[in-house]
Design a protein around this motif. Structure first.
Motif, PDB file in Angstrom:
ATOM      1  N   VAL A 617       0.857  -1.183   0.000  1.00 53.95           N
ATOM      2  CA  VAL A 617       0.000   0.000   0.000  1.00 53.95           C
ATOM      3  C   VAL A 617       0.890   1.229   0.000  1.00 53.95           C
ATOM      4  N   VAL A 620      -0.435   8.091  -2.766  1.00 53.20           N
ATOM      5  CA  VAL A 620      -0.354   8.575  -4.143  1.00 53.20           C
ATOM      6  C   VAL A 620       0.462   9.850  -4.248  1.00 53.20           C
ATOM      7  N   ILE A 658      -3.970  10.159  -0.884  1.00 53.77           N
ATOM      8  CA  ILE A 658      -4.848   9.052  -1.256  1.00 53.77           C
ATOM      9  C   ILE A 658      -4.047   7.764  -1.180  1.00 53.77           C
ATOM     10  N   THR A 660      -3.220   3.832  -2.371  1.00 55.03           N
ATOM     11  CA  THR A 660      -3.282   3.049  -3.603  1.00 55.03           C
ATOM     12  C   THR A 660      -2.699   1.661  -3.369  1.00 55.03           C
ATOM     13  N   GLY A 663      -3.332  -1.066  -8.211  1.00 57.99           N
ATOM     14  CA  GLY A 663      -3.849  -0.261  -9.304  1.00 57.99           C
ATOM     15  C   GLY A 663      -5.123   0.494  -8.976  1.00 57.99           C
ATOM     16  N   TYR A 664      -5.581   0.432  -7.733  1.00 56.14           N
ATOM     17  CA  TYR A 664      -6.797   1.132  -7.309  1.00 56.14           C
ATOM     18  C   TYR A 664      -6.431   2.240  -6.324  1.00 56.14           C
ATOM     19  N   GLU A 665      -7.259   3.285  -6.266  1.00 55.14           N
ATOM     20  CA  GLU A 665      -7.000   4.430  -5.396  1.00 55.14           C
ATOM     21  C   GLU A 665      -8.283   4.872  -4.697  1.00 55.14           C
ATOM     22  N   SER A 666      -8.148   5.281  -3.431  1.00 57.28           N
ATOM     23  CA  SER A 666      -9.274   5.885  -2.719  1.00 57.28           C
ATOM     24  C   SER A 666      -8.793   6.370  -1.363  1.00 57.28           C
ATOM     25  N   TYR A 667      -9.732   6.930  -0.610  1.00 61.93           N
ATOM     26  CA  TYR A 667      -9.440   7.401   0.741  1.00 61.93           C
ATOM     27  C   TYR A 667     -10.416   6.730   1.697  1.00 61.93           C
ATOM     28  N   GLU A 679     -13.571   2.650  -8.629  1.00 64.69           N
ATOM     29  CA  GLU A 679     -13.502   3.751  -7.670  1.00 64.69           C
ATOM     30  C   GLU A 679     -13.619   3.260  -6.232  1.00 64.69           C
TER      31      GLU A 679
END
Length: 685
Positions: A617, A620, A658, A660, A663-667, A679
């Motif tokens: 993890v 970003v 954020i 990541t 290959g995925y990103e979020s908070y 998302e």
């Protein structure tokens, strides 16, 4: 039928006997078999809501020993003196008294003769006395006995052997019951299920004899007891769905009869009982059976939910009862009430998952169908001695069968197996350093209990998360936290995190200090256990665990430590012990540690492929890769479908950034991603 026309199904008894024989032939057959045993002074207690079932017959000679304690279990004595045998003989009489052949009529008369003989023998040999108050006249049994006596009187009303003299003797003893029940109202009774069960009996006596004072006192007590015992979320405080059900039955029956007799009841009593019905519906698995949570058996509880639908005229409850009536409903509902239920439109509730936050019981579902997934999580108060050491326990039911289960109760006799089944190792939770976070001193008491620390929950359509922790290992410097996630139908993720402050480890050494992880942290050993449904077989294979049963298969992966499969004991009914399988996952660590456990399920003949692995993890914005103590991510692939879950173990973002992984990103603190939902869904912030 003097004074009994408004009680239960007494306005159409002949039709009920016919309907039960037609729609529940197995129930009729079991009743007649039981009646035949009773004719021979042979007793086995196996009624639908029998609190302490037996499976081995006890046979007396010519004389019944009403104070006998077979097998060293006084629960047998209590069960005998509730007089379910009277009710069984009464139903058997109704099944056969209308038969046209002489053999059937003759057999029916045998049932009537035996009922009278048992009744007269009990009246003569089991009087109310100081020494019988803890035995044949225990107040709980006295309250329950009232219902069975009144029902038996109605069932045998058309039996020529049930004479006016016998009726008068019963009524005289019932008045003695009322005086006794009025006398017994200690703090213990007010807070335990005993009070409600025995005051239900007092209410029935008041209605039968037309004694307004008894009715008013019974209603006052029931209202007070319900206020004391039932949380705002509708859960009876003893942390046992079975005792919740026993209490609920008496309250439903009380309100039903008050309504029939046009008697008032407090508004808060009505509201608490309504909440109790919904709490029971949440507790029940998709097959309508309650889990073996605390001191509970695996019992089909839909009859109580259906009765709640009638009482509260609630189509949602009819839906939750699977739109059926069980055999008990036919014996308990009037003709008008049954007709109302048949015509009531079922309405599906808007939400499938439920959080009973006062009691710490959480139920995650992907729907409300019989084939839906059900994940139960407990992080709440102990309740009474009926509660078990089960903090952070999970049950999992999928594709119509149990996968992960509670090991049950088996007995109330104060012995080793009673303690084993109550303590943490009999539950799907984690122990540390071989120590119990909850320790029994006897059948009912504990010398050590873990304080629960309720967490957050989030329910979304088809998925959800719940978290919790406890302080049971604070003396060892470890704070365990579990997050249970239902990712989709047939896929569950357990995220366990253990925050260590470097106090005593497994050898009792001191390392570091009690603030943070400074210094050399102690090494702790962790033991995570998972008990599987008794209908299947678990085995270690292909780097994980496989569970196979007639209708479902499951695959379990533990990403850390070693797993071994052992045989263990499980009890889904009182006095019945079965063999099942348990997985023990063990590892050692110093300082912070975590564990991810993945469970995937599918139909027995369906495809099931599962893989899982950890991902790094990162942040970003600043590009920093986080340590495992800060955050972790897991990639799960089931039958080609990918799920990536990011879990933050610490508060990490003080500036804008954020997370990541994969290959995925979020908070957020717990995020779930799929290729279809790149998302992500945030289940915890």
């Amino acid at each position: 039928m003097r004074n009994l026309e408004k009680f239960w199904c007494n306005d159409h008894l002949e039709e009920v006997a016919g309907d039960c024989g037609r729609y529940f032939p197995g129930g009729k057959e079991a009743c007649l078999e039981q009646a035949e045993r009773i004719l021979k002074n042979s007793f086995v207690f196996q009624e639908h809501w029998e609190m302490e079932r037996t499976h081995e017959a006890v046979v007396f000679g010519d004389k019944i020993e009403w104070d006998a304690v077979p097998f060293g279990d006084p629960e047998w004595l209590y069960a005998l003196n509730r007089h379910t045998c009277f009710l069984i003989l009464g139903k058997a009489w109704r099944y056969r008294c209308g038969e046209k052949d002489e053999a059937g009529r003759s057999k029916a008369l045998e049932y009537g003769k035996k009922f009278v003989a048992l009744l007269e023998d009990w009246l003569e040999n089991a009087p109310l006395a100081p020494e019988s108050r803890n035995g044949t006249w225990r107040s709980l049994e006295a309250g329950i006995r009232v219902e069975f006596w009144l029902k038996s009187m109605a069932l045998f009303d058309n039996c020529p052997l049930f004479t006016e003299e016998i009726r008068e003797r019963m009524e005289a003893c019932l008045r003695e019951h009322a005086g006794y029940l009025l006398e017994v109202n200690l703090p213990f009774h007010r807070l335990s299920n005993w009070g409600i069960l025995q005051n239900h009996g007092l209410l029935l006596l008041g209605l039968y004899f037309g004694e307004n004072g008894w009715i008013q006192e019974a209603v006052r007590r029931l209202d007070e007891e319900c206020h004391l015992q039932v949380f705002r979320d509708g859960t009876q405080w003893e942390q046992s769905p079975m005792y919740h059900g026993e209490v609920l039955y008496c309250l439903l029956d009380s309100l039903m009869h008050l309504k029939r007799f046009d008697r008032p009841a407090p508004r808060r009593l009505w509201e608490k009982v309504r909440k109790m019905v919904y709490a029971l519906a949440a507790w029940c698995k998709p097959d309508g059976h309650m889990p073996c949570h605390g001191d509970s058996d695996d019992i089909d509880a839909r009859d109580l939910i259906a009765e709640g639908a009638v009482l509260f005229k609630d189509g949602r409850l009819k839906f939750l009862a699977h739109e059926v009536l069980l055999e008990d409903n036919l014996w308990n509902l009037s003709w008008e009430e049954k007709a109302f239920y048949d015509g009531l439109e079922a309405r599906e509730p808007e939400e499938a998952s439920r959080a009973l936050t006062d009691s710490g019981n959480y139920f995650l579902r992907d729907g409300l169908g019989a084939d839906s997934d059900y994940l139960r999580f407990h992080c709440g108060c102990m309740g009474s001695g009926h509660g078990h050491g089960d903090q952070l326990h999970v049950d999992y039911f999928s594709h119509g069968e149990d996968i992960l289960v509670d090991a049950g109760r088996y007995t109330y006799v104060d012995n080793d197996i009673r303690k084993r089944l109550k303590e943490p190792a009999a539950h799907n939770t984690v122990c540390i350093d071989g120590k119990k976070f909850c320790e029994c001193v006897d059948s009912w008491g504990y010398s050590r209990m873990a304080l629960p620390w309720k967490g957050e929950y989030c329910f979304l359509p088809g998925m959800g998360m719940v978290s919790g922790a406890h302080l049971g290992y604070l003396d060892r410097g470890v704070f365990p936290v579990r997050k249970a996630v239902l990712l989709t139908k047939g896929l569950v993720l357990l995220c366990d995190a253990f925050y260590s402050c470097g106090q005593q480890g497994q050898e009792g050494q001191q390392a570091g200090d009690a603030v943070g992880n400074r210094g050399k942290a102690a090494v702790h050993s962790y033991q995570s256990r998972f008990h599987f449904g008794k209908q299947g077989i678990a085995e270690a294979k292909d780097g994980g665990i496989w569970f196979h049963s007639p209708g479902v298969q499951a695959r379990m992966l533990c990403l850390k430590g070693k797993c071994r499969v052992t045989k263990t004991e499980i009890s889904t009914e009182y006095n019945q012990l079965s063999e099942s399988f348990c997985v023990e996952n063990t590892w050692e660590a110093s300082g912070f540690t975590s564990q991810f456990t993945v469970v995937a399920a599918a139909g027995a003949k369906e495809q099931l492929e599962l893989s899982a692995g950890l991902l790094p993890v990162s942040m970003v914005r600043n590009g920093r890769t986080l340590s495992g103590e800060e955050a972790e991510a897991i990639r799960i692939v089931k039958n080609g479908a990918e799920y990536v879950v990011i879990v933050c173990h610490q508060e990490l973002i003080s500036e804008v950034d954020i997370f990541t992984a994969g290959g995925y990103e979020s908070y957020g603190k717990l995020m779930v991603f799929t290729p279809e939902c790149a998302e992500g869904e945030v289940l915890q912030y």
